[in-house]
Design an enzyme around this catalytic site. Sequence first.
Site, PDB file in Angstrom:
ATOM      1  CE  LYS A 252      -1.851   0.188  -5.635  1.00  0.00           C
ATOM      2  NZ  LYS A 252      -0.997   0.327  -4.433  1.00  0.00           N
TER       3      LYS A 252
ATOM      4  CB  CYS B 201       3.402  -0.365  -7.129  1.00  0.00           C
ATOM      5  SG  CYS B 201       2.657  -1.617  -6.062  1.00  0.00           S
TER       6      CYS B 201
END
Length: 432
Positions: free
Chosen positions: A205, A259
């Site tokens: 991720k 993010c």
Amino acid sequence: MKRVTVIGLGYIGLPTAVVFASRGFGVIGVDVDVKKVEAVNSGRCYIGEPGLDGLLREAVSKGFLRATTDAVEAVRESDAAVIAVPTPVRGGVADLSYLREALESIRRGLHRGLLVVIESTIPPGTTVGFAKPLLEESGLRVEEDFYLAHVPERIAPGKAIYELLHEPRVVGGVEARSTEKALELYSRVNSKLYPTDATTAEFVKLVENTFRDLNIAFANLLALMAEKLGIDAYEAIRLANTHPRVNIHMPGAGVGGPCLTKDPYMLASLYREFWGTQLIELARRINEYMPRHTVKIIERALGDAGLIVRGAKIAVLGAAYKGGVDDTRESPAKHVVKELLEKGARVVVYDPYTSESFGAERAESLENAVRDADVVVIVTDHPEFKALDLEGIAKLVRHRVVVDGRRVVEPHQAIKYGFKYYGIGCGRAFKP
């Protein structure tokens, strides 16, 4: 598995809860925000996500989705608990306090057979080294009594429903049985699953988002260089991308969202003694600089028109961090607006998706925003801004000056209607 609890009803958790409910699971959404809980229970969607509103209403009306503030009781009633809480970065280090609170609630409601899934972005090693021992304080043991996995979210605002259903997901259990249990759950929602271990899933991720941030930083660096060279970075990148093994992103006024603004720091913080992690931090600094650079371009554009920032009316188009969504988290527009206000400008913000204005005046329409403006600044690449009526805008502004932070306007179209065009990566102003 028939019953799923989703802890955290934000931009990740709410779509996740709704999608599970749409697949026939009995879903309990949990959040500390009473207003969110009440909204869900009344079938009201508070996130501007295409398709989510209808699915939410249907799930609630059919009894597949309800919400509560009582995480412990929700976990006791469920076969799986999915954690989708924020994990912000503070001082370059991940803040796991929200995750800890969620895990402690799960620990109090933990029972045999429960699958615990962390979707929140976390540093590698967190599931095994942090979540596992905390949950085992209950006296139950992972793999023997309950199961634990990390399934990192992959949701782009504006495409959440589609991506939850169709984009590949990485599924990493702490051990084999946990991976199998997580695959069993997520296969009911998505067929494109890639099994691995929890620590690898956590690492993947961070790698994904850091790669994207590095690529954008490279594009922004090229833009800054192109401005010095007097050429157009967009044209140069377009031509470079004709090479079969080159795929450079496009530069812009900055990188926003929840993010890319934090995950690279989370990755770089793992081993600060690695001199190579400076590459990640440098990329972040380049991208963090771009809103400030946008303001410098605005100052230059005003100066060329014989104006200064103080007292100038500046129309800022876009408050969201990306086009087509209402999400303003870490938006570059926030930094642009703040600096312009500090310099004494009259700033008017217009965004068709959100009412956020970051302390500036908010316009209810594009026309009101640009009327008598000395410069029009485009910060967000909303579809509506890609189809601006430049001819109409030209009749409303005080000075025909546009600063394009996203290349949503073709420079020669701006020139056609008498605008001076400035933009990120433009080595010169395009003048009529």
